[in-house]
Design an enzyme around this catalytic site. Structure first.
Site, short mmCIF file in Angstrom:
data_model
loop_
_atom_site.label_atom_id
_atom_site.label_comp_id
_atom_site.label_asym_id
_atom_site.label_seq_id
_atom_site.Cartn_x
_atom_site.Cartn_y
_atom_site.Cartn_z
N ARG A 252 0.76 -1.11 0.04
CA ARG A 252 0.01 0.02 0.07
C ARG A 252 0.86 1.25 -0.06
O ARG A 252 0.34 2.11 -0.53
CB ARG A 252 -0.88 0.13 1.28
CG ARG A 252 -2.13 -0.56 0.78
CD ARG A 252 -2.99 -0.96 2.13
NE ARG A 252 -3.71 -2.13 1.81
CZ ARG A 252 -4.02 -3.11 2.76
NH1 ARG A 252 -3.46 -3.00 3.77
NH2 ARG A 252 -4.72 -4.32 2.15
N GLU A 372 -5.17 -3.00 -4.19
CA GLU A 372 -4.51 -3.40 -2.76
C GLU A 372 -5.20 -2.78 -1.62
O GLU A 372 -4.89 -2.20 -0.75
CB GLU A 372 -3.07 -2.74 -2.81
CG GLU A 372 -2.38 -3.39 -3.85
CD GLU A 372 -0.97 -3.22 -3.44
OE1 GLU A 372 -0.41 -3.17 -2.48
OE2 GLU A 372 0.01 -3.33 -4.63
N SER A 375 -10.83 2.12 -0.77
CA SER A 375 -10.67 3.06 0.00
C SER A 375 -11.43 2.80 1.18
O SER A 375 -11.16 3.18 2.53
CB SER A 375 -11.22 4.40 -0.41
OG SER A 375 -10.17 5.04 -1.48
C1 LIG Z 1 -5.95 -2.90 -12.62
C2 LIG Z 1 -5.92 -3.87 -11.48
C3 LIG Z 1 -4.96 -4.45 -11.27
C4 LIG Z 1 -5.10 -5.39 -9.76
N1 LIG Z 1 -3.92 -6.01 -9.56
C5 LIG Z 1 -3.99 -7.00 -8.51
C6 LIG Z 1 -2.92 -8.05 -8.41
O1 LIG Z 1 -1.85 -7.78 -8.88
N2 LIG Z 1 -3.02 -8.94 -7.50
C7 LIG Z 1 -4.32 -9.46 -6.90
O2 LIG Z 1 -4.53 -10.23 -6.19
N3 LIG Z 1 -5.33 -8.42 -7.21
C8 LIG Z 1 -5.22 -7.39 -8.17
N4 LIG Z 1 -6.38 -6.58 -8.18
C9 LIG Z 1 -7.80 -6.72 -7.58
C10 LIG Z 1 -7.84 -5.73 -6.43
O3 LIG Z 1 -7.30 -5.87 -5.51
C11 LIG Z 1 -9.53 -5.76 -6.20
O4 LIG Z 1 -10.07 -5.38 -7.50
C12 LIG Z 1 -9.91 -4.90 -5.00
O5 LIG Z 1 -9.40 -5.56 -3.85
C13 LIG Z 1 -11.40 -4.69 -4.97
O6 LIG Z 1 -12.00 -6.14 -5.04
P1 LIG Z 1 -13.19 -6.26 -5.96
O7 LIG Z 1 -12.81 -5.73 -7.25
O8 LIG Z 1 -13.58 -7.75 -5.93
O9 LIG Z 1 -14.29 -5.23 -5.39
P2 LIG Z 1 -15.38 -5.92 -3.97
O10 LIG Z 1 -14.67 -6.33 -3.38
O11 LIG Z 1 -16.64 -6.39 -4.88
O12 LIG Z 1 -15.82 -4.06 -3.76
C14 LIG Z 1 -16.83 -3.20 -4.64
C15 LIG Z 1 -17.21 -2.14 -3.56
O13 LIG Z 1 -17.48 -2.61 -2.67
C16 LIG Z 1 -16.99 -2.03 -1.28
N5 LIG Z 1 -17.02 -2.91 -0.04
C17 LIG Z 1 -16.69 -4.32 -0.31
N6 LIG Z 1 -16.58 -4.94 1.11
C18 LIG Z 1 -16.92 -3.74 1.88
C19 LIG Z 1 -16.94 -3.65 3.43
N7 LIG Z 1 -16.67 -4.66 4.13
N8 LIG Z 1 -17.17 -2.52 3.66
C20 LIG Z 1 -17.51 -1.52 2.78
N9 LIG Z 1 -17.18 -1.38 1.72
C21 LIG Z 1 -17.01 -2.62 1.18
C22 LIG Z 1 -15.64 -1.65 -1.83
O14 LIG Z 1 -15.04 -0.67 -1.29
C23 LIG Z 1 -15.97 -1.06 -3.13
O15 LIG Z 1 -16.33 0.14 -3.44
C24 LIG Z 1 -6.39 -5.57 -9.43
C25 LIG Z 1 -7.27 -4.91 -9.76
C26 LIG Z 1 -7.54 -4.09 -10.81
C27 LIG Z 1 -8.70 -3.37 -11.19
#
Ligand SMILES: Cc1cc2nc3c(=O)[nH]c(=O)nc-3n(C[C@H](O)[C@H](O)[C@H](O)COP(=O)(O)OP(=O)(O)OC[C@H]3O[C@@H](n4cnc5c(N)ncnc54)[C@H](O)[C@@H]3O)c2cc1C
Length: 388
Positions: A252, A372, A375
């Protein structure tokens, strides 16, 4: 009365001699070798291998790898400087270097056996790109809900599942993959493995078509009965959650560095433009409203830089930095989005077209609030630390 003069700690933004020289060399490289390629890389959604090779030659792909293993023998703070300087020109190149150092090499340095370090660190410092595979379609923020399965098969583990959103996947030869040895054990089943691209049953799948950091590859990983030697377990079986949590805390800070670099690049471009663009008979930088907008952006950037440098220096000093890392990531990514947005505004119509760099910075900024840990997840970490 005698006064005791306490040793004054160095100001956060004053660099040690080795840090200053290192930053200078990365800055020169970014200007000379990266800047001419930025637009083409964005359009083609690809970082050419020749540029990756030059990043290895520069020494930024193995910043903390000990010299005995062919690395640069630097500190975490050097990685932060490298990511910041590269992201000032292209945040896609910044994240390639960030994942390599703050996640992959960091995890191997901290959790790798002597055997794993000896086999993989020299390769990572010399020519092998690394990737870090935690996320899946059903587990993003809830990372420990992952379902990729690792089955004990004697000398090997057999991995089956799909990973999603994996940065560097197209370029990488070495992947840190998280899987569960026991789904019923919840997070206590999660285990980290070092997986090579050439292992049987491993493949890189679909590449994502993205809003920003388009040159950085983001792909699916396919593990179909992928055989991974037992010796490639990273850390203890069932302790992968600890590896993931701890490396991501450091990662981070790297994303914070990417975001302050991006914001600096956008602000520099805006300052340069407003000094030369004339309206109403004078440079638009002469209008007080414009000056105040630029000054406000500089205030935010300075504050963001301090949070990133503080978290990085705490980490190098071996002090706790969990809260500070979450603070720097959320603050720097939100500041970067605002500063990049202002830069677009200050360039007027030219802010909206690809001849100028700011529309790309604006697109690239958005990812800082997502990967990572989003927010919301950073706020959750901060709240837990300060409220309990
Ligand atoms: C360009 C890119 C590169 C990436 N690179 C990597 C990588 O190298 N390795 C890897 O492992 N991953 C990688 N990621 C994955 C990334 O870490 C995830 O997309 C991220 O952690 C969010 O997960 P999600 O997309 O499933 O969203 P979700 O978890 O479904 O979240 C969707 C929304 O819900 C909110 N939310 C979810 N849970 C809660 C909660 N408990 N309380 C409040 N709000 C919540 C989130 O803040 C977000 O606004 C990458 C993603 C992108 C787009």
């Amino acid at each position: 009365m005698t006064h005791q003069i306490a040793d004054a700690a160095a100001p956060l933004t004053v660099l040690a001699e080795d840090e200053r020289i290192f930053r200078e060399s990365v800055r020169e490289f970014a200007e000379a070798q990266v800047r001419p390629l930025v637009r083409e890389m964005d359009e083609q959604a690809k970082i050419p291998r020749s540029l990756v090779d030059r990043l290895f030659d520069l020494g930024v792909m193995g910043v903390e790898v000990p010299e005995a293993f062919g690395g640069s023998g630097g500190r975490f703070f050097h990685s932060v400087l490298a990511v910041e300087e590269l992201s000032r020109v292209d945040p896609s190149v910044g994240v390639l270097v960030d994942v390599q150092n703050t996640l992959v090499i960091n995890a191997l340095l901290r959790w790798g056996t002597d055997d794993l370090r000896t086999r993989y660190l020299p390769r990572l410092a010399a020519q092998a790109v690394g990737a870090y595979a935690l996320s899946e379609a059903g587990s993003g923020s809830d990372a420990f809900a992952l379902t990729t399965r690792a089955t004990d098969a004697g000398d090997d583990y057999v991995l089956t599942g799909r990973k999603l959103w994996i940065t560097n996947a197209n370029e990488a030869d070495i992947f840190i993959v998280f899987a569960t040895v026991d789904p019923a054990a919840g997070y206590r089943g999660i285990t980290a493995f070092v997986v090579e691209r050439g292992f049987p049953g491993f493949a890189v799948g679909k590449k994502e078509d993205k809003l920003g950091i388009r040159a950085s590859s983001t792909c699916e990983l396919i593990l179909d009965d992928c055989r991974v030697p037992r010796a490639n377990v990273l850390g203890e079986v069932g302790k992968g959650y600890k590896t993931a949590i701890e490396t991501l805390n450091e990662g981070r800070i790297g994303i914070g560095a990417q975001m302050i670099g991006l914001a600096r690049g956008a602000l520099d471009a805006a300052i340069q433009y407003t000094r030369t663009r004339k309206q109403f008979g004078k440079a638009i930088a002469e209008f007080q409203a414009v000056q105040h907008q630029i000054a406000r952006a500089a205030v935010e950037l300075e504050a963001a830089t301090l949070t990133v440098y503080n978290a990085a220096r705490l980490r190098d000093a071996g002090r706790p930095f969990l809260t500070e890392a979450a603070i720097c990531k959320i603050f720097a990514s939100e500041a970067a989005e605002r500063i990049a947005s202002l830069a677009v505004n200050l360039l007027g119509g030219n802010g909206f077209v690809k001849e100028y760099p700011v529309e790309k910075f604006y697109r690239d900024a958005k990812i800082g609030q997502i990967y990572e840990g989003t927010s919301n997840l950073q706020l959750q970490t901060i709240a837990k630390q300060i409220i309990g």
